[in-house]
Design an enzyme around this catalytic site. Structure first.
Site, PDB file in Angstrom:
ATOM      1  N   LYS A   2      22.986 -73.527   7.232  1.00 45.44           N
ATOM      2  CA  LYS A   2      23.476 -72.167   7.473  1.00 45.44           C
ATOM      3  C   LYS A   2      23.589 -71.355   6.202  1.00 45.44           C
ATOM      4  O   LYS A   2      23.307 -70.168   6.194  1.00 45.44           O
ATOM      5  CB  LYS A   2      24.853 -72.205   8.162  1.00 45.44           C
ATOM      6  N   LYS A  11      19.433 -67.208  20.216  1.00 44.60           N
ATOM      7  CA  LYS A  11      19.714 -65.777  20.391  1.00 44.60           C
ATOM      8  C   LYS A  11      19.347 -64.992  19.144  1.00 44.60           C
ATOM      9  O   LYS A  11      19.207 -63.773  19.191  1.00 44.60           O
ATOM     10  CB  LYS A  11      21.180 -65.552  20.742  1.00 44.60           C
ATOM     11  N   LYS A  33      14.141 -74.277  18.130  1.00 40.70           N
ATOM     12  CA  LYS A  33      15.087 -74.211  19.231  1.00 40.70           C
ATOM     13  C   LYS A  33      15.143 -72.798  19.814  1.00 40.70           C
ATOM     14  O   LYS A  33      15.057 -71.823  19.064  1.00 40.70           O
ATOM     15  CB  LYS A  33      16.479 -74.569  18.664  1.00 40.70           C
TER      16      LYS A  33
END
Ligand code: TRP
Length: 332
Positions: free
Chosen positions: A112, A198, A195
């Site tokens: 991240k 969103k 994956k």
């Protein structure tokens, strides 16, 4: 000890097919066999910046999505994390149990923050300690999670074990993961190695839970595939990532094995397969979309579900937290 399930998901907007097949649908299916506690983790959400109004809307949207997917707020406990103060209190104690070395190994944090580590919030770094607190505040025995959360669940076990050892108690269980069936990992419709997410800039990469039938059909028609026909066995899909993903989605939606899907479509091309997949996806998702739309018009109902869920969650958490505080040596 009773079998108790805990799971949580962040209140991210734009719920999609990957969230549904990978998480919420499984949550609904566990309700008959376990005592289930499901949590919208708004405290985890603010480890990266959230505008307050978005956080409110997305917390309600996530709650609506769980209910529409079949989570029954009468059977299960459904609440938002920040309502139960024990999560933060136990997370602090776990910050003092977990070692820096353990957190330094967390791959999700590294992925991240990338090169921007100095500017990441401290909350993002200790995110896994809060997740351990979510689970252990209820002495949950089982946690349904995807592949990407397995490392966090192992950390939860390490924290439980170190706490038990350090204080010479048998207080926390060693929580087991529950990995469920087909569709646990839905990939992007544009790239079978990524994956479904969103945050993918392409709308065509995902099927959103509020897409109408025409949009679903269009996205499946545009989904990346290859010119080869379907083989009779799933293993023979080899490294055809996009083909594998569509077969996996079909299998999950139809509750069939991948082998059974391949056997049914053996020798057919993706033109035919996509038509069947569209019909199946629309039939499965239309009732969910409709229910979400209905619930979103009734925020007062959603808020009342979260309030009642919070009270029930707190009633389980409070005695466990008192026990922990006593063991640690906090006077009260
Ligand atoms: N970290 C999880 C995710 O991103 C969400 C989460 C928070 C969670 N607390 C949890 C999942 C406790 C399971 C149990 O998906």
């Amino acid at each position: 000890m009773t079998n108790r399930v805990f799971s949580g998901a962040q209140p991210s907007g734009n719920m999609h097919l990957g969230n549904y097949l990978g998480a919420f649908r499984n949550w609904a299916r566990l309700q008959d066999d376990y005592e289930c506690i499901y949590c919208v983790v708004d405290m985890h959400a603010i480890t990266v910046w959230q505008s307050p109004q978005d956080l409110i809307n997305q917390t309600r949207e996530a709650t609506a999505a769980y209910i529409a997917a079949g989570v029954d707020p009468k059977k299960s406990i459904l609440f938002n994390q920040s309502r139960v103060p024990g999560h933060a209190e136990l997370a602090w104690i776990f910050n003092c149990v977990a070692r820096l070395g353990w957190l330094n190994r967390m791959t999700q944090f590294k992925d991240k923050v990338g090169k921007n580590r100095e500017n990441a919030s401290v909350g993002l770094y200790v995110y896994p300690d809060l997740m351990a607190a979510d689970i252990l505040l209820y002495k949950a025995t089982h946690v349904p999670v995807g592949e990407d959360q397995k490392q966090h669940l192992e950390l939860t076990r390490d924290i439980a074990q170190k706490f038990n050892n350090d204080y010479g108690v048998e207080l926390f269980p060693l929580t087991e993961p529950l990995i469920l069936g087909e569709g646990a990992r839905v990939m992007s419709l544009r790239n079978g190695n990524q994956k479904m997410s969103k945050s993918d800039p392409s709308e065509y990469s995902r099927i959103n839970l509020n897409d109408d039938a025409d949009t679903i059909a269009l996205k499946i028609r545009k989904a990346k595939t290859d010119p080869e026909p379907l083989p009779g066995k799933a293993a023979d899909l080899g490294d055809r990532a996009e083909a594998k993903n569509l077969v996996g989605i079909y299998a999950a939606l139809a509750d069939m094995s991948r082998d059974a899907v391949c056997a049914e479509f053996e020798g057919k091309g993706f033109g035919d397969f996509k038509k069947a997949l569209t019909d199946l996806a629309v039939a499965n998702l239309a009732p969910i979309t409709e229910e979400m739309a209905r619930l979103e018009k009734d925020p007062a109902y959603i808020d009342s579900v979260l309030k009642e869920g919070g009270e029930r969650a707190n009633a389980i958490a409070e005695p466990i937290l008192s026990e922990v505080k006593q063991v640690v040596g906090f006077l009260s």
